[in-house]
Design a protein around this motif. Structure first.
Motif, PDB file in Angstrom:
ATOM      1  N   LYS A 288      11.984  26.837  31.266  1.00  0.00           N
ATOM      2  CA  LYS A 288      10.464  27.025  31.459  1.00  0.00           C
ATOM      3  C   LYS A 288       9.644  26.087  30.574  1.00  0.00           C
ATOM      4  O   LYS A 288       8.835  25.520  31.127  1.00  0.00           O
ATOM      5  N   MET A 289       9.932  25.807  29.483  1.00  0.00           N
ATOM      6  CA  MET A 289       8.953  24.849  28.712  1.00  0.00           C
ATOM      7  C   MET A 289       9.240  23.169  29.127  1.00  0.00           C
ATOM      8  O   MET A 289       8.287  22.656  29.048  1.00  0.00           O
ATOM      9  N   SER A 290      10.498  22.925  29.928  1.00  0.00           N
ATOM     10  CA  SER A 290      10.406  21.737  30.709  1.00  0.00           C
ATOM     11  C   SER A 290       9.864  21.521  32.080  1.00  0.00           C
ATOM     12  O   SER A 290      10.112  20.621  32.624  1.00  0.00           O
ATOM     13  N   GLU A 291       9.459  22.911  32.645  1.00  0.00           N
ATOM     14  CA  GLU A 291       9.220  22.840  34.088  1.00  0.00           C
ATOM     15  C   GLU A 291       8.087  21.817  34.447  1.00  0.00           C
ATOM     16  O   GLU A 291       8.618  21.136  35.428  1.00  0.00           O
ATOM     17  N   ASN A 292       7.208  21.322  33.876  1.00  0.00           N
ATOM     18  CA  ASN A 292       6.212  20.186  34.387  1.00  0.00           C
ATOM     19  C   ASN A 292       6.454  19.198  33.625  1.00  0.00           C
ATOM     20  O   ASN A 292       5.620  18.283  33.570  1.00  0.00           O
TER      21      ASN A 292
ATOM     22  N   ASN B 121      15.344  17.413  31.551  1.00  0.00           N
ATOM     23  CA  ASN B 121      16.022  18.410  32.234  1.00  0.00           C
ATOM     24  C   ASN B 121      17.057  19.181  31.248  1.00  0.00           C
ATOM     25  O   ASN B 121      17.159  18.534  30.048  1.00  0.00           O
ATOM     26  N   ILE B 122      17.503  20.230  31.949  1.00  0.00           N
ATOM     27  CA  ILE B 122      18.314  21.133  30.727  1.00  0.00           C
ATOM     28  C   ILE B 122      19.597  21.320  31.565  1.00  0.00           C
ATOM     29  O   ILE B 122      20.022  21.293  32.571  1.00  0.00           O
ATOM     30  N   GLY B 123      20.697  21.382  30.370  1.00  0.00           N
ATOM     31  CA  GLY B 123      22.102  21.563  30.615  1.00  0.00           C
ATOM     32  C   GLY B 123      22.789  22.806  29.866  1.00  0.00           C
ATOM     33  O   GLY B 123      22.194  22.968  28.681  1.00  0.00           O
ATOM     34  N   SER B 124      23.659  23.234  30.140  1.00  0.00           N
ATOM     35  CA  SER B 124      24.545  24.227  29.731  1.00  0.00           C
ATOM     36  C   SER B 124      25.720  23.451  29.218  1.00  0.00           C
ATOM     37  O   SER B 124      25.875  22.473  29.742  1.00  0.00           O
ATOM     38  N   GLN B 125      26.533  24.077  28.293  1.00  0.00           N
ATOM     39  CA  GLN B 125      27.486  23.383  27.706  1.00  0.00           C
ATOM     40  C   GLN B 125      28.953  23.770  28.410  1.00  0.00           C
ATOM     41  O   GLN B 125      29.952  23.183  28.056  1.00  0.00           O
ATOM     42  N   ASN B 126      28.793  24.605  29.278  1.00  0.00           N
ATOM     43  CA  ASN B 126      30.152  25.170  29.885  1.00  0.00           C
ATOM     44  C   ASN B 126      29.709  26.154  30.988  1.00  0.00           C
ATOM     45  O   ASN B 126      28.480  26.565  30.864  1.00  0.00           O
ATOM     46  N   VAL B 127      30.611  26.545  31.721  1.00  0.00           N
ATOM     47  CA  VAL B 127      30.515  27.688  32.754  1.00  0.00           C
ATOM     48  C   VAL B 127      31.855  28.429  32.905  1.00  0.00           C
ATOM     49  O   VAL B 127      32.744  27.132  32.822  1.00  0.00           O
ATOM     50  N   HIS B 128      32.076  29.533  33.482  1.00  0.00           N
ATOM     51  CA  HIS B 128      33.211  29.827  33.747  1.00  0.00           C
ATOM     52  C   HIS B 128      33.612  29.340  35.167  1.00  0.00           C
ATOM     53  O   HIS B 128      32.545  29.181  36.086  1.00  0.00           O
TER      54      HIS B 128
ATOM     55  N   ASN C  27      19.443  28.478  15.777  1.00  0.00           N
ATOM     56  CA  ASN C  27      19.290  29.991  16.184  1.00  0.00           C
ATOM     57  C   ASN C  27      18.067  29.864  17.277  1.00  0.00           C
ATOM     58  O   ASN C  27      17.666  28.515  17.383  1.00  0.00           O
ATOM     59  N   PHE C  28      17.650  30.911  17.824  1.00  0.00           N
ATOM     60  CA  PHE C  28      16.663  30.781  18.996  1.00  0.00           C
ATOM     61  C   PHE C  28      15.350  30.247  18.591  1.00  0.00           C
ATOM     62  O   PHE C  28      15.028  29.227  19.295  1.00  0.00           O
ATOM     63  N   GLU C  29      14.945  30.349  17.417  1.00  0.00           N
ATOM     64  CA  GLU C  29      13.553  30.134  16.930  1.00  0.00           C
ATOM     65  C   GLU C  29      13.792  28.548  16.740  1.00  0.00           C
ATOM     66  O   GLU C  29      12.898  27.712  17.065  1.00  0.00           O
ATOM     67  N   GLU C  30      14.746  28.154  15.816  1.00  0.00           N
ATOM     68  CA  GLU C  30      15.105  26.640  15.435  1.00  0.00           C
ATOM     69  C   GLU C  30      15.170  25.908  16.653  1.00  0.00           C
ATOM     70  O   GLU C  30      14.737  24.730  16.869  1.00  0.00           O
ATOM     71  N   GLY C  31      15.887  26.290  17.756  1.00  0.00           N
ATOM     72  CA  GLY C  31      16.043  25.706  19.042  1.00  0.00           C
ATOM     73  C   GLY C  31      14.692  25.277  19.888  1.00  0.00           C
ATOM     74  O   GLY C  31      14.355  24.277  20.276  1.00  0.00           O
TER      75      GLY C  31
ATOM     76  N   ILE D 135      21.712  30.957  24.942  1.00  0.00           N
ATOM     77  CA  ILE D 135      20.654  31.561  24.378  1.00  0.00           C
ATOM     78  C   ILE D 135      19.139  30.930  24.664  1.00  0.00           C
ATOM     79  O   ILE D 135      18.358  31.715  24.750  1.00  0.00           O
ATOM     80  N   HIS D 136      19.384  29.507  24.553  1.00  0.00           N
ATOM     81  CA  HIS D 136      18.032  28.928  24.548  1.00  0.00           C
ATOM     82  C   HIS D 136      17.649  28.532  25.989  1.00  0.00           C
ATOM     83  O   HIS D 136      16.419  28.094  26.210  1.00  0.00           O
ATOM     84  N   LEU D 137      18.622  28.707  27.047  1.00  0.00           N
ATOM     85  CA  LEU D 137      18.411  27.928  28.551  1.00  0.00           C
ATOM     86  C   LEU D 137      17.406  28.420  28.957  1.00  0.00           C
ATOM     87  O   LEU D 137      16.394  27.477  29.439  1.00  0.00           O
TER      88      LEU D 137
END
Ligand code: PGA
Length: 255
Positions: free
Chosen positions: A54-58, A63-70, A15-19, A47-49
């Protein structure tokens, strides 16, 4: 030299908090323990992206990835998320063609080619997954299967665009099963993928392509897998949900 990458795929977990809590552990461990140039990518549920980006900015090399896009730009596609939307919250990578999406959501190579295009168009980099099923491995046709996935999914790209793609070889029979491809089996396929890229583009392009291995990768098997000549890192499912295990895999490239 091509980039070494360890990417985590959280799938539909946390969930959001766990992530947020797992991500903050990962960031702290990366700051304290990573000494190399390896890149760490964390692919979370949508939901976490925005928060983890933001947390990874500096934080160097995270880096961050999503698992899919349309595949469409925008519009009446209830429940879907577009490439420009994930881009707008600071995402850099998109997993495409994961075997779970191919198997459970009917994603075909043709659809994945469209998703690849929209992903690149918005300045995002695809982590494009390919790999054979157990039956395809046993029938000996796996080289053809993998070649077709490349030809129909990404080989329509220009050399410049292809250079932005990270590939992930994930034998379907090894995903979440505890069965790992042996280092020799994985290396054999990675070398084949690189040779196929060289034939399609050129040797330099092939040499610069990062090719990840995925499928029951863990801190015990990662060192031998990642020491293979053509294996440039991993796409990690289960073990990416535990910060200690994930970091131990990332740290294989510290040495
Ligand atoms: P696994 O998943 O590490 O749990 O086998 C890998 C993946 O699906 O990317």
């Amino acid at each position: 030299m091509r980039k070494k990458i360890v990417a985590g795929n959280w799938k539909m977990n946390l969930n959001f908090e766990e992530g947020v809590s797992l991500f903050s552990e990962i960031v702290n461990m990366v700051k304290d323990e990573v000494v190399g140039d390896q890149e760490v990518i964390v692919c979370t549920p949508f939901i976490h992206l925005s928060t983890v980006a933001k947390m990874s900015e500096n934080v160097k090399n995270v880096n961050i990835g999503s698992q899919n896009v349309h595949q469409a730009e925008s519009g009446a596609y209830t429940g879907e998320v577009s490439a420009s939307q994930v881009k707008s919250v600071g995402v850099e990578y998109v997993i495409l063609g994961h075997s779970e999406r191919r198997a459970y959501f009917g994603e075909t190579d043709a659809l994945l080619a469209e998703k690849t295009n929209v992903t690149l168009k918005h300045g995002l980099k695809p982590i494009f997954c390919i790999g054979e099923t157990k039956e395809e491995r046993e029938s000996g046709k796996f080289f053809d299967v993998i070649k077709n996935q490349l030809v129909n999914g990404v080989f329509h790209l220009s050399k410049e665009d292809f250079a932005k793609v990270v590939l992930a070889y994930e034998p379907v029979w090894a995903i979440g099963t505890g069965l790992t491809a042996s280092p020799e089996q994985a290396q054999e396929v990675h070398a084949f993928i690189r040779e196929t890229i060289a034939n399609q583009y050129d040797a330099e392009t092939a040499d610069n392509t990062t090719i990840l291995y995925g499928g029951s990768c863990n801190p015990s098997n990662a060192p031998t897998l990642f020491s293979q000549k053509d294996i440039d890192g991993g796409l990690i499912g289960g073990a990416s949900l535990k910060s200690r295990d994930f970091l131990d895999i990332v740290k294989v490239f510290n040495a």
